[in-house]
Enzyme design. Structure first.
Site, PDB file in Angstrom:
ATOM      1  N   LYS A 201       6.578   1.222   9.114  1.00 51.82           N
ATOM      2  CA  LYS A 201       5.513   1.245   8.125  1.00 51.82           C
ATOM      3  C   LYS A 201       4.221   1.721   8.781  1.00 51.82           C
ATOM      4  CE  LYS A 201       4.750  -1.973   5.205  1.00 51.82           C
ATOM      5  NZ  LYS A 201       4.408  -0.911   4.226  1.00 51.82           N
TER       6      LYS A 201
ATOM      7  N   GLU B  16      -0.941  -5.137   6.115  1.00 50.86           N
ATOM      8  CA  GLU B  16       0.392  -5.310   5.528  1.00 50.86           C
ATOM      9  C   GLU B  16       1.173  -6.367   6.305  1.00 50.86           C
ATOM     10  OE1 GLU B  16       1.047  -0.807   3.731  1.00 50.86           O
ATOM     11  OE2 GLU B  16       1.709  -1.231   5.748  1.00 50.86           O
TER      12      GLU B  16
ATOM     13  N   THR C   4       4.491   4.243  -3.528  1.00 53.31           N
ATOM     14  CA  THR C   4       5.535   3.413  -4.156  1.00 53.31           C
ATOM     15  C   THR C   4       4.941   2.072  -4.584  1.00 53.31           C
ATOM     16  OG1 THR C   4       6.955   4.386  -2.457  1.00 53.31           O
ATOM     17  CG2 THR C   4       7.971   2.775  -3.923  1.00 53.31           C
TER      18      THR C   4
ATOM     19  N   THR D   6       0.842  -1.204   0.000  1.00 53.67           N
ATOM     20  CA  THR D   6       0.000   0.000   0.000  1.00 53.67           C
ATOM     21  C   THR D   6       0.874   1.250   0.000  1.00 53.67           C
ATOM     22  OG1 THR D   6      -1.810  -1.119   1.101  1.00 53.67           O
ATOM     23  CG2 THR D   6      -1.721   1.263   1.375  1.00 53.67           C
ATOM     24  N   GLY D   7       0.378   2.308  -0.668  1.00 57.25           N
ATOM     25  CA  GLY D   7       1.107   3.578  -0.681  1.00 57.25           C
ATOM     26  C   GLY D   7       1.502   3.959  -2.096  1.00 57.25           C
TER      27      GLY D   7
ATOM     28  N   ALA E  64       7.770   1.556   2.394  1.00 57.00           N
ATOM     29  CA  ALA E  64       8.085   1.756   3.812  1.00 57.00           C
ATOM     30  C   ALA E  64       8.240   3.244   4.059  1.00 57.00           C
ATOM     31  CB  ALA E  64       9.374   1.028   4.180  1.00 57.00           C
ATOM     32  N   ASP E  65       8.067   3.623   5.313  1.00 54.39           N
ATOM     33  CA  ASP E  65       8.275   5.025   5.694  1.00 54.39           C
ATOM     34  C   ASP E  65       9.730   5.264   6.076  1.00 54.39           C
ATOM     35  OD1 ASP E  65       5.493   5.909   5.451  1.00 54.39           O
ATOM     36  OD2 ASP E  65       5.176   4.371   6.967  1.00 54.39           O
TER      37      ASP E  65
ATOM     38  N   ASP F 271       6.236  -4.097  -1.089  1.00 53.58           N
ATOM     39  CA  ASP F 271       5.534  -3.038  -0.350  1.00 53.58           C
ATOM     40  C   ASP F 271       6.507  -1.890  -0.083  1.00 53.58           C
ATOM     41  OD1 ASP F 271       3.625  -1.708   1.133  1.00 53.58           O
ATOM     42  OD2 ASP F 271       3.375  -3.274   2.643  1.00 53.58           O
TER      43      ASP F 271
ATOM     44  N   GLY G  69       0.441   5.029   5.737  1.00 55.26           N
ATOM     45  CA  GLY G  69      -0.839   5.003   5.019  1.00 55.26           C
ATOM     46  C   GLY G  69      -1.920   4.268   5.794  1.00 55.26           C
TER      47      GLY G  69
HETATM   48  C1  5RP Z   1       1.180   2.202   4.262  1.00 54.15           C
HETATM   49  C2  5RP Z   1       2.668   2.058   4.267  1.00 54.15           C
HETATM   50  C3  5RP Z   1       3.396   2.603   3.080  1.00 54.15           C
HETATM   51  O1  5RP Z   1       4.082   1.563   2.484  1.00 54.15           O
HETATM   52  C4  5RP Z   1       4.340   3.679   3.552  1.00 54.15           C
HETATM   53  O2  5RP Z   1       3.579   4.690   4.216  1.00 54.15           O
HETATM   54  C5  5RP Z   1       5.121   4.305   2.394  1.00 54.15           C
HETATM   55  O3  5RP Z   1       4.262   5.030   1.582  1.00 54.15           O
HETATM   56  P1  5RP Z   1       4.777   5.743   0.261  1.00 54.15           P
HETATM   57  O4  5RP Z   1       5.222   4.677  -0.673  1.00 54.15           O
HETATM   58  O5  5RP Z   1       3.557   6.482  -0.237  1.00 54.15           O
HETATM   59  O6  5RP Z   1       5.893   6.693   0.638  1.00 54.15           O
HETATM   60  O7  5RP Z   1       3.266   1.524   5.159  1.00 54.15           O
HETATM   61  O8  5RP Z   1       0.617   1.793   5.487  1.00 54.15           O
END
Ligand code: 5RP
Length: 226
Positions: free
Chosen positions: A93, A102, A31, A28-29, A82-83, A80, A96
């Site tokens: 993470k 996840e 990326t 999710t997110g 990550a933050d 997936d 989002g």
């Molecule tokens: C959602 C997440 C996302 O993978 C994380 O927030 C990264 O988001 P982005 O790819 O938009 O930077 O953990 O719960």
């Protein structure tokens, strides 16, 4: 190169890892959305297990066949975002608000690949506030217990996540508290303490789960392993 271009690069590189017949965990997110788009473009015969309603909607629009986690024995590969990506591929993470689904999909996966722009790679976790998912019932009391734990780790009290339209509610109907810290020196100890609180469903520390990271950088893809 912009952060979004780096995200696209990493998403496209991860899509190349997918083979016909696989069950694929769809993160999710923003990326992960690049990954889902690149995967759909390959038109492989796969089934995707989405980690959020948003990802399920995107994958469905793009024609990816979907399965629920309980409809598959295991997941071959999960990709997936990550933050933060810290030492040993420890992760934060949940930015989002999808951390629970996840983590369930990651834990059911044979291989987990994290994709991100270069700025997500950090020497120490904690600059990004750590999301903690809690049940709604009694959440103010749960929040107080989280504040007590935060104090033990010399961290400020976590704050209930709000959006323009009010409190943020996860796909599972829960709430998110964000623990801003700056530095998480002992992620395993913090993870254990948070998980032990009644009312906490899970937290965004993903430890010992990622098998590799594909970082999009201005110089191309950088592959990291734990
Ligand atoms: C959602 C997440 C996302 O993978 C994380 O927030 C990264 O988001 P982005 O790819 O938009 O930077 O953990 O719960």
């Amino acid at each position: 190169m912009s952060a979004d271009d780096q995200k696209r690069l990493s998403g496209e590189a991860a899509a190349e890892l997918v083979e016909n017949g696989m069950v694929v965990g769809l993160g999710t997110g923003s990326t992960a959305a690049w990954f889902v788009k690149a995967l759909a473009a390959r038109k492989l015969d796969i089934r995707g297990v989405p980690t959020s309603d948003a990802t399920a909607n995107l994958a469905r629009e793009l024609g990816i066949a979907l399965a629920a986690l309980d409809d598959v024995k295991s997941v071959d590969l999960t990709v997936d975002g990550a933050d933060e990506i810290g030492p040993g591929l420890s992760l934060i993470k949940g930015g989002g608000a999808a951390l629970l689904r996840e983590k369930l999909v990651w834990e059911a996966s044979k291989r987990c690949v994290v994709i991100a722009d270069a700025a997500k790679h950090v020497p120490l976790l904690g600059k990004f506030p750590l999301p903690i998912e809690v049940v709604r019932f009694g959440h103010v009391h749960t929040g107080q217990r989280l504040a007590d734990i935060a104090a033990e780790f010399d961290l400020p009290p976590p704050r209930l996540r709000m959006a323009d339209r009010g409190v943020v509610v996860t796909d599972g109907g829960n709430l998110i508290y964000d623990m801003a810290s700056g530095r998480i020196e002992e992620p395993a100890a913090l993870a254990a303490a948070l998980k032990a609180v009644t009312g906490v469903v899970d937290h965004g520390l993903f430890l010992d789960l990622a098998d590799e990271a594909l970082l999009g950088t201005d110089g191309g893809i950088v592959r990291l392993t734990p």
